[in-house]
Scaffold this active site. Sequence first.
Site, PDB file in Angstrom:
ATOM      1  N   ARG A  23      -4.651  11.069  -7.553  1.00  0.00           N
ATOM      2  CA  ARG A  23      -3.432  11.547  -6.984  1.00  0.00           C
ATOM      3  C   ARG A  23      -2.611  12.049  -8.402  1.00  0.00           C
ATOM      4  O   ARG A  23      -1.902  13.156  -7.110  1.00  0.00           O
ATOM      5  CB  ARG A  23      -2.771  10.919  -5.129  1.00  0.00           C
ATOM      6  N   GLU A  73       1.892  -6.334  -2.002  1.00  0.00           N
ATOM      7  CA  GLU A  73       2.199  -6.961  -1.075  1.00  0.00           C
ATOM      8  C   GLU A  73       1.064  -8.334  -0.766  1.00  0.00           C
ATOM      9  O   GLU A  73       1.466  -9.530  -0.832  1.00  0.00           O
ATOM     10  CB  GLU A  73       1.539  -6.047  -0.141  1.00  0.00           C
TER      11      GLU A  73
HETATM   12  P1  AMP Z   1       3.611   1.587  -4.944  1.00  0.00           P
HETATM   13  O1  AMP Z   1       2.965   1.331  -6.447  1.00  0.00           O
HETATM   14  O2  AMP Z   1       4.264   0.300  -3.969  1.00  0.00           O
HETATM   15  O3  AMP Z   1       5.272   2.267  -5.002  1.00  0.00           O
HETATM   16  O4  AMP Z   1       3.088   3.086  -4.832  1.00  0.00           O
HETATM   17  C1  AMP Z   1       2.444   3.978  -4.363  1.00  0.00           C
HETATM   18  C2  AMP Z   1       1.605   4.199  -4.942  1.00  0.00           C
HETATM   19  O5  AMP Z   1       0.369   3.715  -3.450  1.00  0.00           O
HETATM   20  C3  AMP Z   1       1.388   5.459  -5.307  1.00  0.00           C
HETATM   21  O6  AMP Z   1      -0.331   5.785  -5.803  1.00  0.00           O
HETATM   22  C4  AMP Z   1       0.852   6.338  -4.104  1.00  0.00           C
HETATM   23  O7  AMP Z   1      -0.330   6.758  -3.672  1.00  0.00           O
HETATM   24  C5  AMP Z   1       0.065   5.018  -2.678  1.00  0.00           C
HETATM   25  N1  AMP Z   1       0.745   4.683  -1.333  1.00  0.00           N
HETATM   26  C6  AMP Z   1       1.241   4.114  -1.027  1.00  0.00           C
HETATM   27  N2  AMP Z   1       1.537   3.964  -0.018  1.00  0.00           N
HETATM   28  C7  AMP Z   1       0.924   4.320   0.575  1.00  0.00           C
HETATM   29  C8  AMP Z   1       1.610   5.797   1.787  1.00  0.00           C
HETATM   30  N3  AMP Z   1       1.952   4.836   3.040  1.00  0.00           N
HETATM   31  N4  AMP Z   1       0.774   5.982   2.374  1.00  0.00           N
HETATM   32  C9  AMP Z   1      -0.067   7.001   1.177  1.00  0.00           C
HETATM   33  N5  AMP Z   1      -0.153   6.930   0.140  1.00  0.00           N
HETATM   34  C10 AMP Z   1       0.796   5.320  -0.539  1.00  0.00           C
END
Ligand code: AMP
Length: 173
Positions: free
Chosen positions: A61, A98
């Site tokens: 995205r 996680e």
């Molecule tokens: P993080 O590495 O934990 O910051 O996760 C970010 C990535 O995971 C991004 O590329 C987001 O598109 C996706 N992502 C994580 N949590 C969500 C959520 N609750 N809704 C949509 N996309 C998420």
Amino acid sequence: MAELIAKSLIRDVPDFPKAGILFKDITPVLEHPAAFQEVVNLLAEDAKAKGAEVIVGIESRGFLFGTPMALQLELPFAMTRKLGKLPYEKITEEYALEYGTNTVEMHIDAIRPGQKAYIVDDLLATGGTAAAAQRLIERLGGEVCGFGCLIELGFLAGRQNLKGFPITALMEF
Ligand code: AMP
């Protein structure tokens, strides 16, 4: 700042992709040209203010918002992709999820030494993905000048995992 049109369009999808996750669906923003343009303009302005010389989109995205930004700013666009998608010589970074791990890659010539890179994604959660993109960029000799996203999930404190560059989120939940 006035409320963004895009904020009212984000759709909550409970229990996707697995139980307990509230997924923030940005597809209604893409279907609304004024909202889409608004978020691209704001992130492009931020990248310009940070002195970006290349826009780095995080699969997948991040590509949707990063490519129109790069065109608008007349800057190169570079990709961080999931494992096994890039055809040419690449470097790899793994990061913890996680449960389990994830791997991202970049072509070795995606960033030039000394180049200021602005990272783009749709959403900041724990910051693990953005931190892995930062490591890839820095291994290629680049410098991260900023990170921009539409949505920050404040309760996951992703900001605390990202050091050395400013973070811009257009909305927080
Ligand atoms: P993080 O590495 O934990 O910051 O996760 C970010 C990535 O995971 C991004 O590329 C987001 O598109 C996706 N992502 C994580 N949590 C969500 C959520 N609750 N809704 C949509 N996309 C998420």
